[in-house]
Design a protein around this motif. Structure first.
Motif: not given
Length: 379
Positions: A302-311, A316-317
């Motif tokens: 998992n990764s919760n980095y905001f920008l890449t997640n919305v991108f 990433q979830r």
């Protein structure tokens, strides 16, 4: 009114405001579609058009990782009772993904017309194909969201987008193969501990392609239908790919064929690199009865980095996605028990391309995950 109720209302209100802000943040996922025109305009205005032709990989794998670190993480989860039903019904989220498909088809044609105009040198033309291919790879992520949904429109749109990058087998293999066998030796999309990206990729290309046809043949056989028939959905999807290739070739000659196949290769290679990092070294444990434990959030990075997640529409979830594959991207959750990547996908893709650096960063994390049962690392 009790202080407890005031606190609850404040927290609920705060969460709703943040979820609303995040809702419109998903418009960031549309940026890849406008990057090539913007970069072309910048190149023309500065006289550096061949340099700006390489702009998409610079933005995606250079600028976004830096912004990821600056903007930080987002662990906000929607409330299952108050938020999830409402978010699932909002058409905004569906319109974005479906709109992405139509916009990408238009971008593909426009990009080819631009290439055929002769504005690029050979180096610039290669950069342009790579740039459009990366946008196509991000498009596969959109297709991934769509093919998991019920109904006809979204899965059809996802299959169509996959056809534009010659990777329609993903629609079948991902749903009926990867999600069944994830994090086991049977899955070609789950990388093993100490396996390099360059060992993984050829296996993923071949095994996933062949397995898609095998799975579709098995489905048709169960229905008493012939594998080679109009009912085989892979024939339809790859037929669209073939028609697109013929159209590009007829309209633009060998350059059209090279562009279409080249951007497709870059797109599905980016997909497989992401597959590589999503499950690296994680194993579903084998039970005494010979079967594997059920898939849980612990079997995906998992990764919760905001920008890449919305991108990436919250790709990433990934842990929540594998545990609950039908959940829409806007309601995917962070799980504390899921193993966490040290950075967003954009950064991790770059690391994966450098195996010694990848092993230095990721192997200690895998080893820590299996501490006390190291035999799992070679099982």
């Amino acid at each position: 009114m009790s202080s407890r109720l005031i606190t609850w209302n404040t927290e609920a209100g705060r969460r709703r405001v943040l979820i609303t802000l995040k809702k419109y943040s998903y418009l960031i996922a549309m940026i890849p579609l406008v990057l090539p025109p913007l970069l072309l305009a910048a190149g023309e205005s500065t006289g550096l058009i061949n340099l700006f032709a390489w702009g998409v990989p610079v933005v995606v794998f250079g600028i976004i990782p830096l912004l990821d670190m600056m903007l930080g993480k987002d662990a906000l989860n929607p409330d299952e009772q108050d938020d999830v039903p409402r978010l699932n019904q909002e058409k905004f989220y569906k319109v974005i993904t479906l709109g992405w498909v139509a916009a990408y088809a238009a971008l593909l044609i426009w990009s080819m017309i631009t290439l055929a105009s002769g504005v690029f040198s050979v180096a610039g033309a290669i950069g342009w194909v790579v740039s459009i291919g990366i946008v196509g790879g991000l498009g596969i992520n959109v297709a991934h969201e769509l093919i998991h949904k019920d109904g006809k429109l979204e899965p059809w749109a996802g299959g169509f987008l996959l056809s534009l990058v010659c990777y329609a087998g993903f629609k079948v293999e991902h749903l009926r193969g990867h999600h069944v066998h994830v994090s086991t030796p049977e899955d070609a999309s789950s990388s093993r501990y100490n396996q390099s990206l360059y060992n993984f990729l050829p296996q993923a290309y071949v095994r996933n392609f062949m397995n898609a046809w095998k799975l579709e043949a098995e489905r048709l056989k169960r229905k008493g239908q012939a594998p080679v028939s109009w009912r085989n959905e892979l024939i339809w999807w790859y037929g669209i790919s073939l028609l697109a290739l013929v159209a590009f070739t007829v309209a633009f000659g060998w350059l059209g064929a090279a562009f279409f196949l080249g951007q497709s290769f870059i797109a599905f290679t980016l997909l497989e690199i992401v597959n590589y990092l999503e499950h690296y070294g994680l194993h579903r444990r084998k039970l005494d009865n010979g079967r594997y434990e059920r898939t849980t959030p612990e079997h995906s990075w998992n990764s919760n980095y905001f920008l890449t997640n919305v991108f990436l529409f919250q790709l990433q979830r990934h842990s929540d996605h594998h545990a609950f594959a039908k959940r829409r991207y806007q309601v995917l959750r962070h799980h504390d028990i899921a193993p966490q990547l040290p950075a967003g996908y954009a950064t991790m893709v770059v690391l994966a391309c450098i195996p010694p650096l990848w092993r230095k960063v990721m192997n200690p994390r895998v080893e820590a995950y299996y501490q006390g049962e190291e035999h799992q690392l070679t099982s």
